[in-house]
Write an enzyme that holds these catalytic residues in place. Structure first.
Site, PDB file in Angstrom:
ATOM      1  N   LYS A   1       0.837  -1.201   0.000  1.00  0.00           N
ATOM      2  CA  LYS A   1       0.000   0.000   0.000  1.00  0.00           C
ATOM      3  C   LYS A   1       0.877   1.258   0.000  1.00  0.00           C
ATOM      4  CE  LYS A   1      -3.447  -0.495   2.873  1.00  0.00           C
ATOM      5  NZ  LYS A   1      -4.271  -0.447   4.107  1.00  0.00           N
TER       6      LYS A   1
ATOM      7  N   LYS B   1       2.496  -3.617  10.997  1.00  0.00           N
ATOM      8  CA  LYS B   1       1.163  -3.712  11.600  1.00  0.00           C
ATOM      9  C   LYS B   1       1.305  -4.223  13.018  1.00  0.00           C
ATOM     10  CE  LYS B   1      -3.158  -3.087  10.290  1.00  0.00           C
ATOM     11  NZ  LYS B   1      -3.637  -2.270   9.168  1.00  0.00           N
TER      12      LYS B   1
ATOM     13  N   ASN C   1     -15.948   3.690  11.308  1.00  0.00           N
ATOM     14  CA  ASN C   1     -15.544   5.022  10.838  1.00  0.00           C
ATOM     15  C   ASN C   1     -15.491   5.098   9.312  1.00  0.00           C
ATOM     16  OD1 ASN C   1     -14.514   7.638  10.752  1.00  0.00           O
ATOM     17  ND2 ASN C   1     -12.404   6.885  10.829  1.00  0.00           N
TER      18      ASN C   1
END
Ligand code: GLU
Length: 445
Positions: free
Chosen positions: A108, A120, A235
Site C-alpha cells: 500500500k 502492523k 468510521n
C-alpha cells in the site's frame, strides 16, 4: 528487554500447502511477479517479514485481578522508509493476521509512493468488554512491551479496527514518557490537540471516494443510477456512506457486526448514523429534530448483504468476507475493498470469471495511511495544514496513483488488483536493488 522473535519461517511465501492467511494473501504476488522485471534478490527479500515481535501484556483490571493479553508488531519491510501501519484490537488477532496486514501495508505504501515500509500491530482482545481505564492500561502496556521495536524513524503506529484517536493519544504519550521527550511522530491518527492532522479521521473514506469517482465514470456509471451496499458501519464505512449519499449515489443497504438493513428506495444515511451512534444498533430511521420514525426496511444478515442485487458492493469490515463459499452469490458489478483483505484469492478467481470488477484494498483504502503520512510530516515540521490543504493533497495522491494503476491494467490487459501489486512491486524492487550488494559479489575476473 524485548522478546524479539527472529523470523524462523522457512517456507516460501507461496507455499500452497500452507493454510495460513499469509500463505493465501501472498499468492497475489505470485501473479504480479510474472509481469515485473525485478531482481531475484528483491523477490527473495520480499518473501519474509523483516522482524516480528510477540509480547504478553499484563493488565490490572478494575476488579483488582490481573489479565494477560497477547500482542504483536510485525515490520514487514522498511526499505522505502520506516515501518508504517495501524494497531488492531480484536479477539481474532493472531501473528498470522498481523503479518498479513503488514504485508499489505508494504504494498500500500509503495503503491501510493509514501516514503514508508509496511508494518502492523495488534492485541488479541475484545475491547468492548473492557472499561475505558482498562483499555488505557492495556494500550500503555502494549507500548511498554514494544517500545524498543518502534520509533519516529523506525516504525510508526496508527489506528485500525477497534482503535481510535483517543487510544493513539495514550500510545504517543506513553512512548514519550518512556523516551523522556515528546515524540509526536511515532503515532499518527492522534487527537488534533496533541498533534493530529486535520482530515485524518475521514481520510480512509475520502480516499475511497476519490478512487470510486476516478474509476466508475470509466464504466459510464453516474451516481444517481448507481445502487450501493456497504458491509461495515465503522468510521470508514459510515463516513463513505455519507460522502456517497451526498454525491447522489443510492445507498440501499448497510450493516454492522450485528446485521444490516436493506431499503430498496435508499437509506437516509445521516439518520442511520445518528441512530447507530445513540443506540449502538442499525435501524432505518429518519430523524427530524428529536423525532425519529422507523422507515420501512428489511433486516438482513451480513451474508445476505453481500449477495444483494446492487451495482456496487463495499466490504468495509474485516478480511475473508467474500470467499470461495459465497463469491458465486455476489450480484454486484463492482467491488471496492475498503476493509483490508475482504476478498480471498479463491474468491477473486470466481468473481473475475463472472466479470465482477474488484478494486483492491491496497489502493481503495490507502487514504488513511496517506493522511497518516501527512500527519507525520506536519509533526516533524511543526507546521500544520488546513483541512483544505490536507484534502487537496489527498485527492491529488489518490487520483494520480489510481490512474497509473488503471494504465497498467489497460496496458497489460489484466485485473486491477494485479496492476496495483505490479505498481507497488516496481517501486519496492527498485528500492531493494538500490540497497543491494549483489554487484560486489558477481564480479568475475
Ligand atoms: N490501519 C490503516 C490501514 O490499514 C491505516 C494505517 C496508517 O495510517 O498507518 O491502512
Amino acid at each position: 528487554m524485548v522478546n524479539t522473535i527472529s523470523v524462523p519461517n522457512t517456507q516460501t511465501f507461496v507455499d500452497k500447502n500452507q493454510t495460513s492467511l499469509f500463505a493465501s494473501v501472498s499468492q497475489r504476488l505470485e501473479k504480479a511477479l510474472k509481469y515485473v522485471a525485478i531482481s531475484e534478490d528483491a523477490i527473495a527479500r520480499l518473501r519474509y517479514p523483516k522482524a516480528s515481535l510477540s509480547v504478553s501484556i499484563p493488565v490490572r483490571m478494575d476488579d483488582g485481578s490481573l489479565r494477560v493479553f497477547s500482542g504483536y508488531r510485525v515490520r514487514y519491510d522498511d526499505t522505502r522508509g520506516p515501518g508504517k501501519g495501524g494497531v488492531r484490537y480484536h479477539p481474532k488477532v493472531s501473528l498470522d493476521e498481523v503479518q498479513s496486514l503488514a504485508f499489505w501495508m508494504t504494498f500500500k505504501c509503495a503503491l501510493l509512493d509514501l516514503p514508508f515500509g509496511g508494518a502492523k500491530g495488534g492485541v488479541t482482545v475484545n475491547p468492548k468488554e473492557l472499561s475505558k481505564s482498562e483499555l488505557e492500561r492495556l494500550s500503555r502496556g502494549y507500548i511498554d512491551a514494544i517500545a524498543d521495536f518502534i520509533g519516529v524513524d523506525v516504525d510508526i503506529l496508527a489506528p485500525d479496527v477497534y482503535t481510535n484517536s483517543t487510544i493513539m493519544g495514550w500510545m504517543m504519550d506513553e512512548y514519550s514518557t518512556i523516551k523522556r521527550h515528546l515524540c509526536r511522530g511515532v503515532v499518527t491518527g492522534k487527537p488534533l490537540t496533541i498533534g493530529g492532522s486535520q482530515g485524518r479521521d475521514t481520510a480512509t473514506a475520502t480516499g475511497a471516494f476519490h478512487v470510486m469517482q476516478t474509476f466508475l465514470p470509466k464504466f459510464d456509471r453516474v451516481p444517481e443510477e448507481t445502487t450501493v451496499a456497504i458491509q461495515g458501519f465503522g468510521n470508514a464505512g459510515a463516513t463513505l456512506a455519507e460522502l456517497l449519499a451526498k454525491a447522489g449515489y443510492k445507498i440501499v443497504a448497510v450493516s454492522d457486526s450485528q446485521g444490516g438493513i436493506y431499503a430498496p428506495q435508499g437509506l437516509d444515511i445521516p439518520s442511520v448514523r445518528e441512530h447507530k451512534n445513540s443506540r449502538r444498533q442499525i435501524k432505518a430511521v429518519y430523524c427530524q429534530d428529536s423525532v425519529c420514525s422507523i422507515v420501512e426496511h428489511q433486516t438482513i444478515t451480513n451474508q445476505e448483504l453481500l449477495a444483494l442485487d446492487v451495482d456496487v458492493l463495499i466490504p468495509a469490515a474485516l478480511e475473508n468476507q467474500i470467499t470461495a463459499a459465497n463469491a458465486a452469490d455476489v450480484k454486484a458489478k463492482f467491488i471496492f475493498e475498503v476493509a483490508n483483505g475482504p476478498v480471498t484469492t479463491e474468491a477473486d478467481r470466481i468473481l473475475q470469471a463472472k466479470g465482477v470488477r474488484v478494486f483492491p484494498d491496497i489502493l481503495v483504502n490507502a487514504g488513511g495511511v496517506t493522511v497518516s503520512y501527512f500527519e507525520w510530516v506536519q509533526n516533524r515540521n511543526g507546521w500544520y495544514w488546513t483541512l483544505e490543504e490536507v484534502n487537496q493533497r489527498l485527492q491529488t495522491k489518490m487520483e494520480t496513483e489510481a490512474k497509473k494503476t488503471w494504465a497498467i491494467a489497460q496496458d497489460l490487459q489484466i485485473d486491477i488488483r494485479t496492476a496495483a501489486y505490479i505498481h507497488g512491486l516496481n517501486r519496492l524492487g527498485e528500492a531493494l536493488d538500490a540497497k543491494g550488494t549483489k554487484d560486489y559479489f558477481s564480479i568475475r575476473e
